[in-house]
Design an enzyme around this catalytic site. Sequence first.
Site, PDB file in Angstrom:
ATOM      1  N   PRO A  84      31.207  -7.089   6.782  1.00 19.36           N
ATOM      2  CA  PRO A  84      32.049  -7.220   5.590  1.00 19.36           C
ATOM      3  C   PRO A  84      32.298  -5.866   4.961  1.00 19.36           C
ATOM      4  O   PRO A  84      31.359  -5.144   4.627  1.00 19.36           O
ATOM      5  CB  PRO A  84      31.191  -8.089   4.658  1.00 19.36           C
ATOM      6  CG  PRO A  84      29.773  -7.800   5.076  1.00 19.36           C
ATOM      7  CD  PRO A  84      29.840  -7.563   6.557  1.00 19.36           C
ATOM      8  N   SER A 113      34.427  -9.950   3.161  1.00 22.62           N
ATOM      9  CA  SER A 113      33.767  -9.385   1.980  1.00 22.62           C
ATOM     10  C   SER A 113      34.141 -10.141   0.713  1.00 22.62           C
ATOM     11  O   SER A 113      35.261 -10.607   0.563  1.00 22.62           O
ATOM     12  CB  SER A 113      34.174  -7.921   1.829  1.00 22.62           C
ATOM     13  OG  SER A 113      33.803  -7.430   0.561  1.00 22.62           O
ATOM     14  N   TYR A 136      28.320 -11.707  -3.070  1.00 18.74           N
ATOM     15  CA  TYR A 136      27.587 -11.034  -4.132  1.00 18.74           C
ATOM     16  C   TYR A 136      27.340 -12.068  -5.216  1.00 18.74           C
ATOM     17  O   TYR A 136      28.192 -12.926  -5.468  1.00 18.74           O
ATOM     18  CB  TYR A 136      28.401  -9.857  -4.695  1.00 18.74           C
ATOM     19  CG  TYR A 136      28.372  -8.604  -3.841  1.00 18.74           C
ATOM     20  CD1 TYR A 136      27.167  -8.020  -3.474  1.00 18.74           C
ATOM     21  CD2 TYR A 136      29.556  -7.993  -3.417  1.00 18.74           C
ATOM     22  CE1 TYR A 136      27.140  -6.860  -2.699  1.00 18.74           C
ATOM     23  CE2 TYR A 136      29.520  -6.828  -2.650  1.00 18.74           C
ATOM     24  CZ  TYR A 136      28.312  -6.274  -2.298  1.00 18.74           C
ATOM     25  OH  TYR A 136      28.278  -5.133  -1.539  1.00 18.74           O
ATOM     26  N   THR A 162      24.412 -10.316   0.314  1.00 15.65           N
ATOM     27  CA  THR A 162      24.056  -8.894   0.371  1.00 15.65           C
ATOM     28  C   THR A 162      23.026  -8.589  -0.704  1.00 15.65           C
ATOM     29  O   THR A 162      23.260  -8.822  -1.887  1.00 15.65           O
ATOM     30  CB  THR A 162      25.325  -8.030   0.217  1.00 15.65           C
ATOM     31  OG1 THR A 162      26.199  -8.356   1.295  1.00 15.65           O
ATOM     32  CG2 THR A 162      24.989  -6.547   0.263  1.00 15.65           C
ATOM     33  N   LYS A 238      21.534  -9.906   3.948  1.00 17.00           N
ATOM     34  CA  LYS A 238      22.009  -8.625   4.502  1.00 17.00           C
ATOM     35  C   LYS A 238      21.498  -7.459   3.657  1.00 17.00           C
ATOM     36  O   LYS A 238      21.718  -7.410   2.454  1.00 17.00           O
ATOM     37  CB  LYS A 238      23.534  -8.605   4.513  1.00 17.00           C
ATOM     38  CG  LYS A 238      24.156  -7.259   4.895  1.00 17.00           C
ATOM     39  CD  LYS A 238      25.661  -7.385   5.056  1.00 17.00           C
ATOM     40  CE  LYS A 238      26.335  -6.080   5.400  1.00 17.00           C
ATOM     41  NZ  LYS A 238      26.477  -5.173   4.245  1.00 17.00           N
ATOM     42  N   SER A 260      20.163  -3.671   7.612  1.00 18.02           N
ATOM     43  CA  SER A 260      21.338  -2.898   7.198  1.00 18.02           C
ATOM     44  C   SER A 260      20.980  -2.007   6.030  1.00 18.02           C
ATOM     45  O   SER A 260      20.201  -2.411   5.160  1.00 18.02           O
ATOM     46  CB  SER A 260      22.453  -3.870   6.774  1.00 18.02           C
ATOM     47  OG  SER A 260      23.541  -3.182   6.180  1.00 18.02           O
ATOM     48  N   HIS A 262      23.716  -0.724   4.463  1.00 20.61           N
ATOM     49  CA  HIS A 262      25.042  -0.696   3.849  1.00 20.61           C
ATOM     50  C   HIS A 262      25.828   0.536   4.342  1.00 20.61           C
ATOM     51  O   HIS A 262      26.620   1.122   3.618  1.00 20.61           O
ATOM     52  CB  HIS A 262      24.870  -0.647   2.319  1.00 20.61           C
ATOM     53  CG  HIS A 262      25.885  -1.438   1.539  1.00 20.61           C
ATOM     54  ND1 HIS A 262      25.604  -2.626   0.915  1.00 20.61           N
ATOM     55  CD2 HIS A 262      27.186  -1.175   1.257  1.00 20.61           C
ATOM     56  CE1 HIS A 262      26.675  -3.061   0.275  1.00 20.61           C
ATOM     57  NE2 HIS A 262      27.655  -2.207   0.473  1.00 20.61           N
ATOM     58  N   ARG A 265      25.404   3.746   2.192  1.00 22.37           N
ATOM     59  CA  ARG A 265      26.155   3.843   0.933  1.00 22.37           C
ATOM     60  C   ARG A 265      25.332   3.491  -0.294  1.00 22.37           C
ATOM     61  O   ARG A 265      25.808   3.599  -1.415  1.00 22.37           O
ATOM     62  CB  ARG A 265      27.376   2.921   0.998  1.00 22.37           C
ATOM     63  CG  ARG A 265      28.373   3.353   2.029  1.00 22.37           C
ATOM     64  CD  ARG A 265      29.334   2.224   2.399  1.00 22.37           C
ATOM     65  NE  ARG A 265      30.309   1.883   1.391  1.00 22.37           N
ATOM     66  CZ  ARG A 265      31.438   2.556   1.179  1.00 22.37           C
ATOM     67  NH1 ARG A 265      31.706   3.615   1.900  1.00 22.37           N
ATOM     68  NH2 ARG A 265      32.309   2.166   0.272  1.00 22.37           N
TER      69      ARG A 265
HETATM   70  C1  FNR Z   1      30.902  -1.657   3.161  1.00 16.79           C
HETATM   71  N1  FNR Z   1      29.842  -2.548   3.248  1.00 16.79           N
HETATM   72  C2  FNR Z   1      29.886  -3.703   2.510  1.00 16.79           C
HETATM   73  N2  FNR Z   1      28.891  -4.626   2.620  1.00 16.79           N
HETATM   74  C3  FNR Z   1      28.932  -5.779   1.928  1.00 16.79           C
HETATM   75  O1  FNR Z   1      28.013  -6.572   2.046  1.00 16.79           O
HETATM   76  N3  FNR Z   1      29.993  -6.052   1.124  1.00 16.79           N
HETATM   77  C4  FNR Z   1      31.031  -5.198   0.970  1.00 16.79           C
HETATM   78  O2  FNR Z   1      31.985  -5.489   0.256  1.00 16.79           O
HETATM   79  C5  FNR Z   1      30.980  -3.967   1.659  1.00 16.79           C
HETATM   80  N4  FNR Z   1      31.975  -3.060   1.516  1.00 16.79           N
HETATM   81  C6  FNR Z   1      31.963  -1.919   2.273  1.00 16.79           C
HETATM   82  C7  FNR Z   1      33.043  -1.058   2.192  1.00 16.79           C
HETATM   83  C8  FNR Z   1      33.086   0.065   3.008  1.00 16.79           C
HETATM   84  C9  FNR Z   1      34.255   0.987   2.918  1.00 16.79           C
HETATM   85  C10 FNR Z   1      32.033   0.336   3.910  1.00 16.79           C
HETATM   86  C11 FNR Z   1      32.063   1.522   4.823  1.00 16.79           C
HETATM   87  C12 FNR Z   1      30.952  -0.515   3.971  1.00 16.79           C
HETATM   88  C13 FNR Z   1      28.747  -2.315   4.217  1.00 16.79           C
HETATM   89  C14 FNR Z   1      29.102  -2.903   5.585  1.00 16.79           C
HETATM   90  O3  FNR Z   1      29.024  -4.297   5.577  1.00 16.79           O
HETATM   91  C15 FNR Z   1      28.128  -2.418   6.671  1.00 16.79           C
HETATM   92  O4  FNR Z   1      26.804  -2.638   6.267  1.00 16.79           O
HETATM   93  C16 FNR Z   1      28.321  -0.964   7.069  1.00 16.79           C
HETATM   94  O5  FNR Z   1      29.677  -0.581   7.002  1.00 16.79           O
HETATM   95  C17 FNR Z   1      27.793  -0.731   8.481  1.00 16.79           C
HETATM   96  O6  FNR Z   1      27.833   0.594   8.825  1.00 16.79           O
HETATM   97  P1  FNR Z   1      29.020   1.283   9.685  1.00 16.79           P
HETATM   98  O7  FNR Z   1      29.340   0.386  10.861  1.00 16.79           O
HETATM   99  O8  FNR Z   1      30.167   1.464   8.750  1.00 16.79           O
HETATM  100  O9  FNR Z   1      28.377   2.563  10.085  1.00 16.79           O
HETATM  101  C1  LAC Z   2      30.743  -0.760  -1.043  1.00 18.15           C
HETATM  102  C2  LAC Z   2      30.550  -2.094  -1.685  1.00 18.15           C
HETATM  103  C3  LAC Z   2      31.765  -2.706  -2.134  1.00 18.15           C
HETATM  104  O1  LAC Z   2      29.923  -0.408  -0.194  1.00 18.15           O
HETATM  105  O2  LAC Z   2      29.795  -2.957  -0.921  1.00 18.15           O
HETATM  106  O3  LAC Z   2      31.674  -0.014  -1.433  1.00 18.15           O
END
Ligand code: FNR
Ligand code: LAC
Length: 367
Positions: A84, A113, A136, A162, A238, A260, A262, A265
């Site tokens: 997502p 997402s 969320y 998440t 997650k 994970s 994230h 991030r």
């Molecule tokens: C995310 N991720 C994320 N996870 C989630 O649970 N809800 C969300 O809305 C988002 N939004 C989101 C936006 C962007 C731009 C990124 C890069 C990531 C985290 C995502 O689900 C996942 O854990 C990571 O992106 C996995 O890592 P890689 O494949 O990007 O390296």
């Molecule tokens: C992010 C949130 C939206 O990583 O999950 O930007």
Amino acid sequence: VSGDIYPKLPLSLSEYEELAGSVLDKPAYDYYRSGANDEITLAENLQAYKRIQLYPRILVDVEKRDLTTTVLGQEISMPIMIAPTAFHKMACPSGEIATAQAAEKNQTLMVLSSLSTTTPEEVAASTSGPLWFQLYIYKDRDLTKRVIHRVEELGYKALCITVDAPLLGRRERDVRNTFSLPKGLTIATVGDYLEKAMAENAKNSSLNVYFTNLLDQSVTWRDVEWIRSISELPIILKGVHRTDDAIRAVEHGFDGIVVSNHGGRQLDTVPATINLLPSISDAVNGRLEIFLDGGIRRGTDVIKALALGARAVLIGRPILWGLAVGGYEGASAVLRLIRDETDLAMALCGISNVSEATKDLIGYRTA
Ligand code: FNR
Ligand code: LAC
């Protein structure tokens, strides 16, 4: 003959990123690519795979290879799903619909997402492929409940809660860019709720406002239990990092976890997910399904994750790069590419079936 006369299709997921960087607006590209703070975990997620080595088996019949697997009972054509991620319409006009259709085309599963720029209704209507919904938990429990019941009725097959984001990690580029959703886009799941929150906003990114105002920082195991009590859907947590939390997820009867961080991030300096996987897999010992995301960019990464205990992996950013480069076609091509790489890696490892990816294939580079 100059190579220039041939169209330069990206040959790897990292080439998709490069190309995406040249077509996306800076704030969008920065939002997608960033990690928290010093981006140590973001880099580590990628580096860790380079320290893991593969020990292929020889003289195995790999003429026919089978990449299919099941996730929570759902058959998918490869052990790779779509993580997502927020705001797909920043990458291409058809946004999450393009992603859902790319998933369907490749017979895999998309996790939508909570921060989708397309409503869960529109996404569900656009595909006959399986969808999970990433949740969320809002302070407003009635809103939370309504969202859950909406996606349940729409046929989403699981909830992916998440749990690593009580607040949003600080991505310094977004702060610098005062990142907010481009005009005309909304967080479609909650619509006017967000507008209200944004009205109270001063600076910062609208995303931070969303998190701080709408999402509940007090969520505990009791609250995820509550969600289980109001929904029939299987539930996955997650954002698991620790073996004790993984065991707790088993004890609470959840159906799966995603190891994970994230995509680097949230909390910076946490370990690469692939390095957390072996001990979590040992602790869980088959009692729930383990998924993994973070830094999967090559077919060999997929094999390593499977060998160390993941049932399947998810990819986040590479899908966004595909969408930016070519919408539905681009996202489909990304899935196809990682699928082909995984298939080739299987053949070269001497395995013909994903269940044959076991720990004995793995070694660690020491220097
Ligand atoms: C995310 N991720 C994320 N996870 C989630 O649970 N809800 C969300 O809305 C988002 N939004 C989101 C936006 C962007 C731009 C990124 C890069 C990531 C985290 C995502 O689900 C996942 O854990 C990571 O992106 C996995 O890592 P890689 O494949 O990007 O390296
Ligand atoms: C992010 C949130 C939206 O990583 O999950 O930007």
